[in-house]
Write an enzyme that holds these catalytic residues in place. Sequence first.
Site, mmCIF file in Angstrom:
data_model
loop_
_atom_site.group_PDB
_atom_site.id
_atom_site.type_symbol
_atom_site.label_atom_id
_atom_site.label_comp_id
_atom_site.label_asym_id
_atom_site.label_seq_id
_atom_site.Cartn_x
_atom_site.Cartn_y
_atom_site.Cartn_z
ATOM 1 N N ASN A 9 0.783 -1.141 0.003
ATOM 2 C CA ASN A 9 0.004 0.102 0.039
ATOM 3 C C ASN A 9 0.904 1.155 -0.028
ATOM 4 O OD1 ASN A 9 -1.790 2.027 0.366
ATOM 5 N ND2 ASN A 9 -2.404 1.364 2.521
ATOM 6 N N LYS A 11 -0.069 3.976 -0.243
ATOM 7 C CA LYS A 11 -0.541 5.444 0.335
ATOM 8 C C LYS A 11 -0.240 6.558 -0.557
ATOM 9 C CE LYS A 11 -0.376 3.283 4.746
ATOM 10 N NZ LYS A 11 0.136 3.215 6.202
ATOM 11 N N HIS A 94 -9.655 0.768 4.823
ATOM 12 C CA HIS A 94 -8.169 1.207 5.681
ATOM 13 C C HIS A 94 -8.378 2.221 6.769
ATOM 14 C CE1 HIS A 94 -4.109 2.203 6.517
ATOM 15 N NE2 HIS A 94 -3.635 1.293 5.853
ATOM 16 N N GLU A 96 -6.872 4.520 7.868
ATOM 17 C CA GLU A 96 -6.574 5.885 7.651
ATOM 18 C C GLU A 96 -7.889 6.535 7.025
ATOM 19 O OE1 GLU A 96 -2.967 5.352 5.502
ATOM 20 O OE2 GLU A 96 -2.016 4.694 7.493
ATOM 21 N N GLU A 164 -4.953 -4.910 10.474
ATOM 22 C CA GLU A 164 -4.012 -3.984 10.757
ATOM 23 C C GLU A 164 -4.235 -3.036 12.008
ATOM 24 O OE1 GLU A 164 -2.105 -2.742 6.561
ATOM 25 O OE2 GLU A 164 -3.868 -1.442 7.130
ATOM 26 N N GLY A 170 2.802 2.361 10.865
ATOM 27 C CA GLY A 170 3.798 3.403 10.487
ATOM 28 C C GLY A 170 4.477 3.783 11.947
ATOM 29 N N SER A 210 3.835 -2.148 10.330
ATOM 30 C CA SER A 210 5.203 -2.242 10.512
ATOM 31 C C SER A 210 5.769 -3.584 10.004
ATOM 32 C CB SER A 210 5.476 -1.739 11.953
ATOM 33 O OG SER A 210 5.015 -0.419 12.284
HETATM 34 P P1 13P Z 1 3.192 0.499 7.684
HETATM 35 O O1 13P Z 1 3.681 -0.896 6.916
HETATM 36 O O2 13P Z 1 3.812 1.682 6.976
HETATM 37 O O3 13P Z 1 3.217 0.282 9.111
HETATM 38 O O4 13P Z 1 1.733 0.533 7.009
HETATM 39 C C1 13P Z 1 0.686 -0.598 7.128
HETATM 40 C C2 13P Z 1 -0.430 -0.161 6.296
HETATM 41 O O5 13P Z 1 -1.114 0.738 6.956
HETATM 42 C C3 13P Z 1 -0.564 -0.873 5.124
HETATM 43 O O6 13P Z 1 -1.903 -0.743 4.686
#
Ligand code: 13P
Length: 252
Positions: A9, A11, A94, A96, A164, A170, A210
């Site tokens: 992803n 983003k 997601h 976010e 997640e 992150g 992560s």
């Molecule tokens: P990270 O791997 O940067 O923690 O992000 C995970 C994520 O949100 C994938 O959709």
Amino acid sequence: MPDLIVAGNWKMNTTVAEAAVLAAGVRDGAAAVSGVELVLCPPFISLAAVSEAVKGSAVKVGAQNMHFQESGAYTGEVSPGMLQGLCDYVILGHSERRQMFAETDESVNSKIKAAQAAGLKPILCVGETLQEREAGKASDVISGQIRAGLEGNGNTTGLVVAYEPIWAIGTGQSATPETAVEIMGGAILETLRSLHGAAADGISLLYGGSMNAGNAGEYAAQACIHGGLVGGAALQADSFLQVAAAVAAAKA
Ligand code: 13P
């Protein structure tokens, strides 16, 4: 066993030119990783360039979101039909999008049905906040998200579920494999089985938060984890391919 999948992803990262270079890097290294489906999820505007870059290879493409309506006055949105031919997967729900863009379980539910109707494979994302975990509510929150996201939908075609935990995204604070298994082999699998019976055991379950080349193998060594949804480590071809190689090795 469900399909093994490692999805990146990206983003809100990469210009169109950068996306094409990153996709080409993954494509060039993909043949060395067997048995794992690689999925690249760039921003909408790079879907065409990425899909062109991976053409002829086994690498697949996904979108990061989608509207559930087919067309209309929805400024800034992208419909299922617009994604057809550009990608095979679509990330939906997601955290976010839930936290920053008012995505609800109800809209995620509509989007999953619309994606399946358009022949796209939905990657349903679920995850609890740190506050919810500390209050002992993680399993309830996750089963609630799965139930609400899939309510009234008996179709498991193409469905992928990603766990997640929000506190792990992150932050470098990945969930321990034990914590991931507790939720994925527990709340997620049990809820999917209660909704879909035996078909639940054919659904790929991905860990996200992560994930990197160093820890991916520990997740994939667990029977109920079939790959990952990778953020930061997906922004470089080498580290993304290393995650996929670690998953392949753990399942071999
Ligand atoms: P990270 O791997 O940067 O923690 O992000 C995970 C994520 O949100 C994938 O959709």
